[in-house]
Motif scaffolding. Structure first.
Motif, PDB file in Angstrom:
ATOM      1  N   THR A  77       3.236  21.600  62.938  1.00 10.80           N
ATOM      2  CA  THR A  77       1.941  22.020  62.821  1.00 10.80           C
ATOM      3  C   THR A  77       1.652  22.125  61.423  1.00 10.80           C
ATOM      4  OG1 THR A  77       1.776  22.974  65.149  1.00 10.80           O
ATOM      5  CG2 THR A  77      -0.133  23.273  63.662  1.00 10.80           C
ATOM      6  N   LEU A  78       2.256  22.930  60.581  1.00 10.93           N
ATOM      7  CA  LEU A  78       2.036  23.094  59.245  1.00 10.93           C
ATOM      8  C   LEU A  78       2.160  21.761  58.520  1.00 10.93           C
ATOM      9  CD1 LEU A  78       1.662  24.878  56.856  1.00 10.93           C
ATOM     10  CD2 LEU A  78       4.087  25.400  56.880  1.00 10.93           C
ATOM     11  N   LEU A  79       3.191  21.047  58.870  1.00 14.19           N
ATOM     12  CA  LEU A  79       3.342  19.858  58.252  1.00 14.19           C
ATOM     13  C   LEU A  79       2.163  19.029  58.340  1.00 14.19           C
ATOM     14  CD1 LEU A  79       5.443  17.870  56.641  1.00 14.19           C
ATOM     15  CD2 LEU A  79       5.967  16.820  59.038  1.00 14.19           C
ATOM     16  N   LEU A  80       1.592  18.922  59.511  1.00 13.40           N
ATOM     17  CA  LEU A  80       0.408  17.846  59.802  1.00 13.40           C
ATOM     18  C   LEU A  80      -0.637  18.343  59.117  1.00 13.40           C
ATOM     19  CD1 LEU A  80       0.874  17.391  63.978  1.00 13.40           C
ATOM     20  CD2 LEU A  80       1.707  15.919  61.947  1.00 13.40           C
ATOM     21  N   VAL A  81      -0.874  19.773  58.773  1.00 10.36           N
ATOM     22  CA  VAL A  81      -1.850  20.161  58.049  1.00 10.36           C
ATOM     23  C   VAL A  81      -1.984  19.746  56.518  1.00 10.36           C
ATOM     24  CG1 VAL A  81      -3.014  22.387  56.925  1.00 10.36           C
ATOM     25  CG2 VAL A  81      -2.315  22.146  59.284  1.00 10.36           C
ATOM     26  N   ILE A  82      -0.780  19.763  56.007  1.00  9.63           N
ATOM     27  CA  ILE A  82      -0.218  19.323  54.654  1.00  9.63           C
ATOM     28  C   ILE A  82       0.170  17.764  54.362  1.00  9.63           C
ATOM     29  CG2 ILE A  82       0.301  21.836  53.945  1.00  9.63           C
ATOM     30  CD1 ILE A  82       3.144  20.879  53.813  1.00  9.63           C
ATOM     31  N   LEU A  83       0.069  17.014  55.603  1.00 12.05           N
ATOM     32  CA  LEU A  83       0.550  15.656  55.415  1.00 12.05           C
ATOM     33  C   LEU A  83       0.012  15.093  54.122  1.00 12.05           C
ATOM     34  CD1 LEU A  83       2.457  14.091  57.034  1.00 12.05           C
ATOM     35  CD2 LEU A  83       0.285  13.007  58.244  1.00 12.05           C
ATOM     36  N   GLY A  84      -1.302  15.288  53.837  1.00 14.00           N
ATOM     37  CA  GLY A  84      -2.053  14.514  52.667  1.00 14.00           C
ATOM     38  C   GLY A  84      -1.448  14.741  51.242  1.00 14.00           C
ATOM     39  N   GLY A  85      -0.505  15.687  51.281  1.00 10.40           N
ATOM     40  CA  GLY A  85       0.313  16.129  50.027  1.00 10.40           C
ATOM     41  C   GLY A  85       1.094  14.842  49.695  1.00 10.40           C
ATOM     42  N   ALA A  86       1.808  14.061  50.663  1.00  8.55           N
ATOM     43  CA  ALA A  86       2.569  13.051  50.510  1.00  8.55           C
ATOM     44  C   ALA A  86       1.765  11.921  49.936  1.00  8.55           C
ATOM     45  CB  ALA A  86       3.076  12.546  51.721  1.00  8.55           C
ATOM     46  N   ALA A  87       0.574  11.599  50.067  1.00 11.36           N
ATOM     47  CA  ALA A  87      -0.344  10.689  49.621  1.00 11.36           C
ATOM     48  C   ALA A  87      -0.507  11.008  47.836  1.00 11.36           C
ATOM     49  CB  ALA A  87      -1.568  10.414  50.255  1.00 11.36           C
ATOM     50  N   LEU A  88      -0.900  12.456  47.699  1.00 13.69           N
ATOM     51  CA  LEU A  88      -0.980  12.807  46.413  1.00 13.69           C
ATOM     52  C   LEU A  88       0.238  12.668  45.387  1.00 13.69           C
ATOM     53  CD1 LEU A  88      -3.203  15.850  47.023  1.00 13.69           C
ATOM     54  CD2 LEU A  88      -3.933  13.824  46.372  1.00 13.69           C
ATOM     55  N   THR A  89       1.338  12.897  46.080  1.00 11.90           N
ATOM     56  CA  THR A  89       2.619  12.784  45.324  1.00 11.90           C
ATOM     57  C   THR A  89       2.839  11.490  45.052  1.00 11.90           C
ATOM     58  OG1 THR A  89       4.017  12.940  47.376  1.00 11.90           O
ATOM     59  CG2 THR A  89       3.512  15.069  46.254  1.00 11.90           C
ATOM     60  N   ASN A  90       3.031  10.441  45.962  1.00  4.62           N
ATOM     61  CA  ASN A  90       3.124   9.246  45.901  1.00  4.62           C
ATOM     62  C   ASN A  90       1.968   8.596  44.885  1.00  4.62           C
ATOM     63  OD1 ASN A  90       5.459   8.926  47.480  1.00  4.62           O
ATOM     64  ND2 ASN A  90       4.323   8.862  49.147  1.00  4.62           N
ATOM     65  N   GLY A  91       0.788   8.811  44.846  1.00  2.52           N
ATOM     66  CA  GLY A  91      -0.412   8.453  44.350  1.00  2.52           C
ATOM     67  C   GLY A  91       0.133   8.780  42.668  1.00  2.52           C
ATOM     68  N   LEU A  92       0.630   9.901  42.340  1.00  2.00           N
ATOM     69  CA  LEU A  92       0.825  10.366  40.924  1.00  2.00           C
ATOM     70  C   LEU A  92       2.153   9.275  40.484  1.00  2.00           C
ATOM     71  CD1 LEU A  92       1.026  12.339  38.538  1.00  2.00           C
ATOM     72  CD2 LEU A  92       2.758  13.409  39.770  1.00  2.00           C
ATOM     73  N   ILE A  93       3.104   9.041  41.363  1.00  2.00           N
ATOM     74  CA  ILE A  93       4.158   8.065  40.709  1.00  2.00           C
ATOM     75  C   ILE A  93       3.725   6.784  40.606  1.00  2.00           C
ATOM     76  CG2 ILE A  93       6.090   7.043  41.749  1.00  2.00           C
ATOM     77  CD1 ILE A  93       6.830   9.542  43.163  1.00  2.00           C
ATOM     78  N   PHE A  94       2.568   6.196  41.649  1.00  4.56           N
ATOM     79  CA  PHE A  94       1.793   5.029  41.485  1.00  4.56           C
ATOM     80  C   PHE A  94       1.113   4.903  40.144  1.00  4.56           C
ATOM     81  CE2 PHE A  94      -2.347   2.800  42.155  1.00  4.56           C
ATOM     82  CZ  PHE A  94      -1.767   1.798  42.218  1.00  4.56           C
ATOM     83  N   TYR A  95       0.620   6.176  39.503  1.00  6.11           N
ATOM     84  CA  TYR A  95      -0.065   6.030  38.588  1.00  6.11           C
ATOM     85  C   TYR A  95       0.447   5.817  37.457  1.00  6.11           C
ATOM     86  CZ  TYR A  95      -3.011   8.184  34.878  1.00  6.11           C
ATOM     87  OH  TYR A  95      -3.642   8.673  33.505  1.00  6.11           O
ATOM     88  N   HIS A  96       1.591   6.486  37.152  1.00  4.65           N
ATOM     89  CA  HIS A  96       2.638   6.146  36.043  1.00  4.65           C
ATOM     90  C   HIS A  96       3.033   4.888  36.193  1.00  4.65           C
ATOM     91  CE1 HIS A  96       2.146  10.003  34.051  1.00  4.65           C
ATOM     92  NE2 HIS A  96       2.164  10.682  35.178  1.00  4.65           N
ATOM     93  N   MET A  97       3.669   4.214  37.270  1.00  3.36           N
ATOM     94  CA  MET A  97       4.087   2.986  37.100  1.00  3.36           C
ATOM     95  C   MET A  97       3.102   2.199  36.947  1.00  3.36           C
ATOM     96  SD  MET A  97       6.139   2.929  40.973  1.00  3.36           S
ATOM     97  CE  MET A  97       6.820   1.278  40.705  1.00  3.36           C
ATOM     98  N   LYS A  98       1.694   2.411  37.131  1.00  2.00           N
ATOM     99  CA  LYS A  98       0.764   1.357  36.417  1.00  2.00           C
ATOM    100  C   LYS A  98       0.398   1.447  35.107  1.00  2.00           C
ATOM    101  CE  LYS A  98      -2.966   0.056  38.302  1.00  2.00           C
ATOM    102  NZ  LYS A  98      -4.340   0.020  38.833  1.00  2.00           N
ATOM    103  N   ARG A  99       0.952   2.605  34.562  1.00  2.00           N
ATOM    104  CA  ARG A  99       0.976   2.761  32.873  1.00  2.00           C
ATOM    105  C   ARG A  99       2.246   1.785  32.345  1.00  2.00           C
ATOM    106  NH1 ARG A  99       2.160   8.309  31.534  1.00  2.00           N
ATOM    107  NH2 ARG A  99       1.568   7.322  29.298  1.00  2.00           N
ATOM    108  N   MET A 100       3.254   1.143  33.123  1.00  2.00           N
ATOM    109  CA  MET A 100       4.237   0.669  32.924  1.00  2.00           C
ATOM    110  C   MET A 100       3.762  -0.955  32.304  1.00  2.00           C
ATOM    111  SD  MET A 100       7.171   1.779  35.404  1.00  2.00           S
ATOM    112  CE  MET A 100       7.740   3.477  35.705  1.00  2.00           C
ATOM    113  N   SER A 101       4.467  -1.343  31.509  1.00  2.00           N
ATOM    114  CA  SER A 101       4.273  -2.738  30.905  1.00  2.00           C
ATOM    115  C   SER A 101       4.778  -3.849  31.981  1.00  2.00           C
ATOM    116  CB  SER A 101       4.910  -2.887  29.559  1.00  2.00           C
ATOM    117  OG  SER A 101       6.173  -3.059  29.621  1.00  2.00           O
ATOM    118  N   SER A 102       5.396  -3.450  32.878  1.00  2.00           N
ATOM    119  CA  SER A 102       5.852  -4.453  33.898  1.00  2.00           C
ATOM    120  C   SER A 102       5.099  -5.031  34.874  1.00  2.00           C
ATOM    121  CB  SER A 102       7.161  -3.734  34.684  1.00  2.00           C
ATOM    122  OG  SER A 102       6.708  -2.395  35.263  1.00  2.00           O
TER     123      SER A 102
END
Length: 250
Positions: A77-102
């Protein structure tokens, strides 16, 4: 004393000011906090890491849910409450990957793979185990099936994560902006190897290739732990290196 104070003031003035965007720093600190709570849920409350044995009878599966039913309900139940944290953490990785020249296509590939992987990777096991503990009087065969389904989903969700790790590794290797060091691409490739090896857990219910085996599970845990710890450090470095006044990403 005034000279010392003056020298100290000049030294403080010479130190480089902290860099990195405030909003990115906020998401960065959510990253380790989310994974800390995530680990407590799966290890302490839900008892699915390390996973219980696969070679059990339906009666033993019932005993597992009876013994840990309350903590499973609290933890997931606690996990379902904080589930959006996964989107934020993956969003941070996505953000820095978009800064790459690749190019951004690898960033989008990573984000899509992790978004799809979140469903079998930990959302499905949470819903399945909460369903199993919702009615204690279910037929033992049904509980045995929910036991297998939940743990196979959690430990055996493969292709979506493999695609995400592949996109990350290739992006790092082609990147010329040095957002992440090249050696981290090879650590990420080992993540792919462990995901492929884990396919054997759908065949074996005991031994090193079972879902709690030394190769299918424990080797993967070691690789993932190294990868995650390195990622947290590298994300901090990448966030600190970004100029505060850099323009927003498209």
């Amino acid at each position: 004393m005034s000279i010392l104070a003056s020298n100290r003031g000049s030294l403080d003035a010479d130190r480089p000011a902290p860099v990195g965007k405030p909003d990115v720093w906020i998401i960065y600190w959510i990253f380790p906090a989310f994974y800390a709570i995530f680990s407590v849920v799966f290890v302490v409350f839900a008892r699915v890491t390390p996973p219980p044995r696969p070679d059990v009878s339906d009666a033993q599966a019932v005993e597992f849910f009876e013994a840990h039913g309350t903590t499973i309900q609290i933890g997931f139940t606690l996990l379902l409450v904080i589930l959006g944290g996964a989107a934020l953490t993956n969003g941070l990785i996505f953000y820095h990957m978009k800064r790459m020249s690749s190019g951004p296509v690898f960033a989008y590939g990573y984000m899509a793979g992790m978004a799809v992987g979140a469903v079998p990777g930990f959302l499905l096991v949470a819903v399945i185990f909460l369903t199993a503990t919702f009615r204690a009087d279910r037929d033992p065969q049904q509980l045995g099936m929910l036991y297998d389904l939940g743990l196979l989903s959690y430990n055996g969700s493969l292709g979506c994560f493999t695609a995400a790790y592949f996109a990350m590794a290739v992006a790092i290797l082609y990147d010329k902006n040095e957002i992440f060091p090249k050696w981290f691409a090879y650590v990420t490739i080992w993540q792919i190897v462990t995901e492929v090896i884990a396919t054997q857990m759908f065949v074996f219910d005991s031994g090193p290739f079972a879902w709690n085996g030394s190769i299918s599970f424990w080797w993967a845990v070691v690789v993932f732990s190294v990868w995650l710890c390195a990622l947290i450090v590298l994300l901090k470095i990448a966030t600190a290196r970004e100029p505060v006044d850099s323009p927003p990403l498209d």
